[in-house]
Design a protein around this motif. Structure first.
Motif, PDB file in Angstrom:
ATOM      1  N   ASN A   1       0.848  -1.198   0.000  1.00 30.55           N
ATOM      2  CA  ASN A   1       0.000   0.000   0.000  1.00 30.55           C
ATOM      3  C   ASN A   1       0.882   1.246   0.000  1.00 30.55           C
ATOM      4  N   SER A   2       1.151   1.779  -1.194  1.00 33.80           N
ATOM      5  CA  SER A   2       2.105   2.888  -1.311  1.00 33.80           C
ATOM      6  C   SER A   2       1.586   4.191  -0.714  1.00 33.80           C
ATOM      7  N   ASP A   3       0.301   4.277  -0.421  1.00 34.79           N
ATOM      8  CA  ASP A   3      -0.255   5.489   0.192  1.00 34.79           C
ATOM      9  C   ASP A   3      -0.304   5.408   1.715  1.00 34.79           C
ATOM     10  N   SER A   4       0.133   4.299   2.279  1.00 40.65           N
ATOM     11  CA  SER A   4       0.066   4.115   3.725  1.00 40.65           C
ATOM     12  C   SER A   4       1.279   4.726   4.410  1.00 40.65           C
ATOM     13  N   PRO A   5       1.092   5.344   5.586  1.00 38.53           N
ATOM     14  CA  PRO A   5       2.251   5.808   6.359  1.00 38.53           C
ATOM     15  C   PRO A   5       3.194   4.673   6.745  1.00 38.53           C
ATOM     16  N   GLY A   6       2.684   3.426   6.731  1.00 36.06           N
ATOM     17  CA  GLY A   6       3.504   2.279   7.081  1.00 36.06           C
ATOM     18  C   GLY A   6       4.177   1.609   5.896  1.00 36.06           C
ATOM     19  N   TYR A   7       4.071   2.192   4.715  1.00 37.33           N
ATOM     20  CA  TYR A   7       4.661   1.594   3.516  1.00 37.33           C
ATOM     21  C   TYR A   7       6.188   1.663   3.586  1.00 37.33           C
ATOM     22  N   VAL A   8       6.863   0.525   3.448  1.00 32.75           N
ATOM     23  CA  VAL A   8       8.312   0.481   3.616  1.00 32.75           C
ATOM     24  C   VAL A   8       9.051  -0.118   2.424  1.00 32.75           C
ATOM     25  N   ALA A   9       8.342  -0.435   1.345  1.00 32.74           N
ATOM     26  CA  ALA A   9       9.012  -1.096   0.223  1.00 32.74           C
ATOM     27  C   ALA A   9      10.129  -0.240  -0.361  1.00 32.74           C
ATOM     28  N   GLY A  10       9.966   1.098  -0.279  1.00 34.02           N
ATOM     29  CA  GLY A  10      11.007   1.970  -0.796  1.00 34.02           C
ATOM     30  C   GLY A  10      12.328   1.819  -0.068  1.00 34.02           C
ATOM     31  N   VAL A  11      12.271   1.383   1.190  1.00 34.91           N
ATOM     32  CA  VAL A  11      13.496   1.180   1.965  1.00 34.91           C
ATOM     33  C   VAL A  11      14.358   0.101   1.313  1.00 34.91           C
ATOM     34  N   PHE A  12      13.721  -0.960   0.803  1.00 39.83           N
ATOM     35  CA  PHE A  12      14.473  -2.037   0.161  1.00 39.83           C
ATOM     36  C   PHE A  12      15.261  -1.493  -1.036  1.00 39.83           C
ATOM     37  N   GLN A  13      14.584  -0.676  -1.845  1.00 40.96           N
ATOM     38  CA  GLN A  13      15.214  -0.140  -3.052  1.00 40.96           C
ATOM     39  C   GLN A  13      16.295   0.876  -2.707  1.00 40.96           C
TER      40      GLN A  13
END
Length: 366
Positions: A110-122
């Protein structure tokens, strides 16, 4: 003669255990990035229930054998939930079923969530790809320009910061400034320095339709993406993006913002000096900086401090040493040093307007 001391075997075992834990995290991040790139997390989130690697392969078109190992690794990391179903014997891993919990789906899809963390991996995987260059500059003392980073760094940084901007920028950061929200509601001019892909600029433009915005960034490819994003968000009529540096401000502004970028600049004082005369009467500079501390004691043993100090060593500090006068603030400069830089730039009124778990917001006035 150097004094020798005996090794405490219990402490040694504790250290080795910590290294094993860290090593597991180190391999989990690039593997999670692979799953993010290939849409595996999204496929798991969209599944009606737990799936086997074979079923997931059917949904994604990916190789079952690789998915089987990936699911095992992600379940061991806690990023995917093992749902049972592994038959006893040599076929146990083939028939094992996996799913995403609601929390895992929120964090990874969920890229709109304050808890979205996938960008950290990249973002962090991109940072570690520079290890050969980092080794070199440790010897020379030189810097690494932002433009030299791996391509994943630019998109990963945008994905890393976007959840925080969505959650805080217009709801708490801007309201913490003296009189600025009212100006934006009525119609103000805003400069977003170091805007990257323009996420912060676009969020503000959506929230304050009576105002106009200029985003500046010296990275041409990021500006090209920012223009595409503005058109897609239907705010291009009030947002302009320019491939220019931090000192290339033209005209005057009611608000000049620096989001998570001042500490990366080789000359942050020059950037702020350029902003000061560009402010309208009553205008403000807003600095949003990563959480940092003034003392070593506050940073050591702090999980966020550990993360940010490491990221600063890979990305922020080399960027800040990449040109004269090479201030090299880094992401862990601390609030006292940031306020000192503001004073050097001629700001007579500088304060911490707001602090969250991950950021500090500084308000600067001439």
């Amino acid at each position: 003669m150097q004094e020798t001391t005996s090794v405490d075997q219990a402490r040694l075992a504790e250290l080795i255990e910590r290294i094993i834990t860290d090593a597991g995290a180190a391999v989990a991040f690039p593997l999670a990035l692979v799953g993010d790139r290939l849409g595996v997390f999204s496929a798991l989130a969209a599944a009606d229930g737990p799936v086997t690697a074979e079923q997931l392969a059917g949904r994604t078109g990916l190789a079952e054998r690789y998915l089987r190992e990936w699911l095992l690794a992600m379940a061991a990391a806690g990023y995917v939930t093992y749902a049972g179903g592994g038959d006893p014997g040599p076929e146990a891993k083939r028939t094992a079923r996996y799913r995403l919990s609601p929390e895992q789906a929120e964090a990874f899809t969920n890229s709109d969530s304050p808890g979205y963390v996938a960008g950290v991996f990249q973002n962090l995987t991109a940072a570690t790809r520079m290890v050969d260059r980092i080794t070199e500059v440790f010897r020379t003392g030189e810097g690494i320009s932002w433009h030299e980073q791996h391509d994943d760094m630019f998109e990963g940084t945008e994905r890393f910061f976007r959840p925080s901007y969505l959650a805080n920028l217009t709801s708490s950061w801007i309201p913490s400034l003296s009189g600025i929200e009212e100006r934006l509601d009525e119609g103000a001019r805003v400069a977003d320095v170091g805007c990257g892909f323009g996420t912060s600029t676009i969020i503000m433009a959506k929230a304050y339709p009576n105002s106009t915005f200029v985003g500046l960034d010296s990275h041409d490819r990021s500006i090209a993406r920012a223009r595409e994003r503005a058109a897609g968000a239907r705010v291009a009529d009030r947002v302009t993006f320019r491939a220019e540096g931090a000192t290339d401000l033209h005209g005057t502004y009611d608000l000049i913002a620096f989001f998570d970028c001042l500490h990366d600049m080789p000359d942050p004082v020059a950037a702020l000096r350029a902003a000061r005369p560009a402010l309208t009467p009553g205008g403000r500079v807003m600095l949003v900086e990563p959480m940092s501390w003034d003392t070593v004691e506050e940073t050591v043993g702090n999980p966020l401090g550990r993360l940010l100090a490491g990221a600063s060593t890979f990305v922020c500090l080399p960027s800040g040493l990449a040109g004269p006068p090479a201030y090299g603030l880094g992401a862990q400069a601390g609030p006292a040093r940031i306020l000192q830089v503001a004073e050097e730039a001629g700001f007579g009124d500088a304060r911490v307007a707001l602090a969250t778990e991950t950021n500090r917001v500084f308000e600067l006035a001439p």
